[in-house]
Design an enzyme around this catalytic site. Sequence first.
Site, PDB file in Angstrom:
ATOM      1  N   GLY A  51      38.764  28.994  38.717  1.00  8.71           N
ATOM      2  CA  GLY A  51      37.442  29.030  37.989  1.00  8.71           C
ATOM      3  C   GLY A  51      37.045  30.687  38.444  1.00  8.71           C
ATOM      4  N   GLN A  56      31.893  37.908  39.126  1.00 12.38           N
ATOM      5  CA  GLN A  56      33.145  38.159  39.935  1.00 12.38           C
ATOM      6  C   GLN A  56      33.998  39.490  39.224  1.00 12.38           C
ATOM      7  OE1 GLN A  56      34.254  33.837  40.358  1.00 12.38           O
ATOM      8  NE2 GLN A  56      34.829  34.635  42.157  1.00 12.38           N
ATOM      9  N   CYS A 104      37.181  30.942  47.165  1.00 13.49           N
ATOM     10  CA  CYS A 104      36.650  31.929  46.123  1.00 13.49           C
ATOM     11  C   CYS A 104      37.479  33.058  46.218  1.00 13.49           C
ATOM     12  CB  CYS A 104      35.116  31.898  46.671  1.00 13.49           C
ATOM     13  SG  CYS A 104      34.340  32.943  45.310  1.00 13.49           S
ATOM     14  N   LEU A 105      37.636  33.609  45.120  1.00 13.42           N
ATOM     15  CA  LEU A 105      38.425  34.839  44.677  1.00 13.42           C
ATOM     16  C   LEU A 105      37.554  36.062  45.322  1.00 13.42           C
ATOM     17  CD1 LEU A 105      39.865  34.268  41.109  1.00 13.42           C
ATOM     18  CD2 LEU A 105      41.055  34.082  43.542  1.00 13.42           C
ATOM     19  N   HIS A 146      30.454  25.163  41.549  1.00 10.65           N
ATOM     20  CA  HIS A 146      30.771  26.514  42.388  1.00 10.65           C
ATOM     21  C   HIS A 146      30.624  27.611  41.544  1.00 10.65           C
ATOM     22  CE1 HIS A 146      33.487  28.795  45.094  1.00 10.65           C
ATOM     23  NE2 HIS A 146      33.704  29.516  43.855  1.00 10.65           N
ATOM     24  N   GLU A 147      31.135  27.656  40.163  1.00  8.92           N
ATOM     25  CA  GLU A 147      31.037  28.850  39.392  1.00  8.92           C
ATOM     26  C   GLU A 147      29.758  28.985  38.723  1.00  8.92           C
ATOM     27  OE1 GLU A 147      33.698  30.498  39.204  1.00  8.92           O
ATOM     28  OE2 GLU A 147      35.036  29.101  40.123  1.00  8.92           O
ATOM     29  N   HIS A 150      27.695  30.935  40.953  1.00 12.96           N
ATOM     30  CA  HIS A 150      28.002  32.732  40.934  1.00 12.96           C
ATOM     31  C   HIS A 150      26.935  33.122  39.940  1.00 12.96           C
ATOM     32  CE1 HIS A 150      31.262  33.410  43.336  1.00 12.96           C
ATOM     33  NE2 HIS A 150      31.957  32.342  43.104  1.00 12.96           N
TER      34      HIS A 150
HETATM   35 ZN    ZN Z   1      33.760  31.637  43.709  1.00 13.68          ZN
END
Ligand code: ZN
Length: 183
Positions: A51, A56, A104-105, A146-147, A150
């Site tokens: 995701g 991000q 997480c990226l 999670h997304e 953000h």
């Molecule tokens: Zn993340």
Amino acid sequence: MAVLKVAKLGNPVLRRVAKQVDLKELADPKGELQNFIDDMIDTMRQEGGVGLAAPQVNRSIQVVVLEVENNERYPDEAPIPVTALVNPVLSDFSEETVLGWESCLSLIDFRGLVSRSASVMLNAYDREGNKVEKRATGFEAVVLQHEIDHLNGKVFLDRMEDLTQLAYQEEFEEFWLKKDSVP
Ligand code: ZN
């Protein structure tokens, strides 16, 4: 199409509440926002994520993309077809929770044990501007939580109850992954 630069923890963009998208911006299939969504999908695939949220990639707007398909980090999870969600909102969080090791990226190389609701109600728009309303369960519910965090300036660290369960990917594989039961 392009792979975008991923904002890492410490970049203030990750801590801002993202702006709602004006749905009219979705109307032109060759428009800037549609190109941006394609770039988000390219970036997620290139970086091996399941995701990605617009903040991000340094853009504080309410767009997320997800896709689970033979992912190296999550080999056992059921596939989720590529999905883009605009102005997504979660509600009706189940009391039943699930524990999972998230990554997480924006926090590359970390894994942390996080408790999430096992099911959530999703209200959003797809990239054509159609309403999406569904109950999500399983890994999809976790990825959505999670997304969408953000978009509200939150990262998975904020959701961890016990920071002793934070690990680098390599140590995660060595010390945690092989255990029969996750604590
Ligand atoms: Zn993340």
